[in-house]
Design a protein around this motif. Sequence first.
Motif, PDB file in Angstrom:
ATOM      1  N   GLU A  87      15.516  94.233  65.269  1.00  0.00           N
ATOM      2  CA  GLU A  87      15.761  93.040  64.458  1.00  0.00           C
ATOM      3  C   GLU A  87      16.804  92.128  65.096  1.00  0.00           C
ATOM      4  O   GLU A  87      16.763  90.916  64.936  1.00  0.00           O
ATOM      5  CB  GLU A  87      16.189  93.445  63.055  1.00  0.00           C
ATOM      6  CG  GLU A  87      15.058  94.065  62.255  1.00  0.00           C
ATOM      7  CD  GLU A  87      15.494  94.659  60.936  1.00  0.00           C
ATOM      8  OE1 GLU A  87      16.721  94.696  60.653  1.00  0.00           O
ATOM      9  OE2 GLU A  87      14.621  95.095  60.180  1.00  0.00           O
ATOM     10  N   ASP A  88      17.733  92.706  65.845  1.00  0.00           N
ATOM     11  CA  ASP A  88      18.783  91.921  66.507  1.00  0.00           C
ATOM     12  C   ASP A  88      18.284  91.150  67.723  1.00  0.00           C
ATOM     13  O   ASP A  88      19.028  90.361  68.298  1.00  0.00           O
ATOM     14  CB  ASP A  88      19.943  92.836  66.924  1.00  0.00           C
ATOM     15  CG  ASP A  88      20.724  93.366  65.728  1.00  0.00           C
ATOM     16  OD1 ASP A  88      20.588  92.782  64.628  1.00  0.00           O
ATOM     17  OD2 ASP A  88      21.458  94.358  65.897  1.00  0.00           O
ATOM     18  N   ARG A  96      17.215  98.382  63.723  1.00  0.00           N
ATOM     19  CA  ARG A  96      18.264  97.344  63.712  1.00  0.00           C
ATOM     20  C   ARG A  96      18.330  96.653  65.071  1.00  0.00           C
ATOM     21  O   ARG A  96      18.460  95.440  65.156  1.00  0.00           O
ATOM     22  CB  ARG A  96      19.615  97.954  63.356  1.00  0.00           C
ATOM     23  CG  ARG A  96      19.929  97.900  61.880  1.00  0.00           C
ATOM     24  CD  ARG A  96      21.376  98.226  61.575  1.00  0.00           C
ATOM     25  NE  ARG A  96      21.826  99.511  62.111  1.00  0.00           N
ATOM     26  CZ  ARG A  96      21.540 100.710  61.571  1.00  0.00           C
ATOM     27  NH1 ARG A  96      20.816 100.774  60.478  1.00  0.00           N
ATOM     28  NH2 ARG A  96      21.994 101.818  62.117  1.00  0.00           N
ATOM     29  N   ARG A  97      18.240  97.454  66.135  1.00  0.00           N
ATOM     30  CA  ARG A  97      18.251  96.880  67.484  1.00  0.00           C
ATOM     31  C   ARG A  97      17.075  95.923  67.661  1.00  0.00           C
ATOM     32  O   ARG A  97      17.227  94.836  68.234  1.00  0.00           O
ATOM     33  CB  ARG A  97      18.189  98.002  68.527  1.00  0.00           C
ATOM     34  CG  ARG A  97      18.221  97.498  69.945  1.00  0.00           C
ATOM     35  CD  ARG A  97      18.201  98.635  70.948  1.00  0.00           C
ATOM     36  NE  ARG A  97      18.044  98.114  72.289  1.00  0.00           N
ATOM     37  CZ  ARG A  97      17.509  98.793  73.282  1.00  0.00           C
ATOM     38  NH1 ARG A  97      17.114 100.038  73.118  1.00  0.00           N
ATOM     39  NH2 ARG A  97      17.396  98.238  74.464  1.00  0.00           N
TER      40      ARG A  97
END
Length: 170
Positions: free
Chosen positions: A127-128, A124-125
């Motif tokens: 993708e952010d 997620r990090r």
Amino acid sequence: PAGHEDARAFFQCETCNRVWMVHLTAATSGRPQAPRTRVLVVDDSDQLVGLVGMWLEDEGYDVITATSGSQALENASIHHPDVVLLDLIIPAPDGFAVCQALRRHARAPEIVLMTGLSDPARLRRAEDLGVFALLHKPLAQESVLDVVSRASRRRWSESPAAAIGHRAET
């Protein structure tokens, strides 16, 4: 030069033993040539960097390589890549920090993350970070070539005049 196969010359640094390739070109007909897309490949594995670099060079891309975050940032400041293939887990600074530093540039390259991570929080990090794409290892040649082609088209379509001016500086 270590070789001239396929109109390429290979050179090796006596200090660090890194090998790089230069295309040997015939004289042109005086027509301006379209600028070639520069791709920076960053991974802590020399073998992976070499393999991906060969795939890209065979497709006509100019390839710059690095095996650490510090080398990546140095090479990016010198060569101004259009596309960066970036592993997340590399010697300092890590791929997350390198990505953030590259995205702060006035004309930031398109960034494609390469990772073997499976931890959902770290993914997620990643993708952010606002990158163009995320490739999962092991890498497939077709996937790498496809994403670099798409990132290159996006890079050149966003601002062709700026891209041409960018080439004139180097």
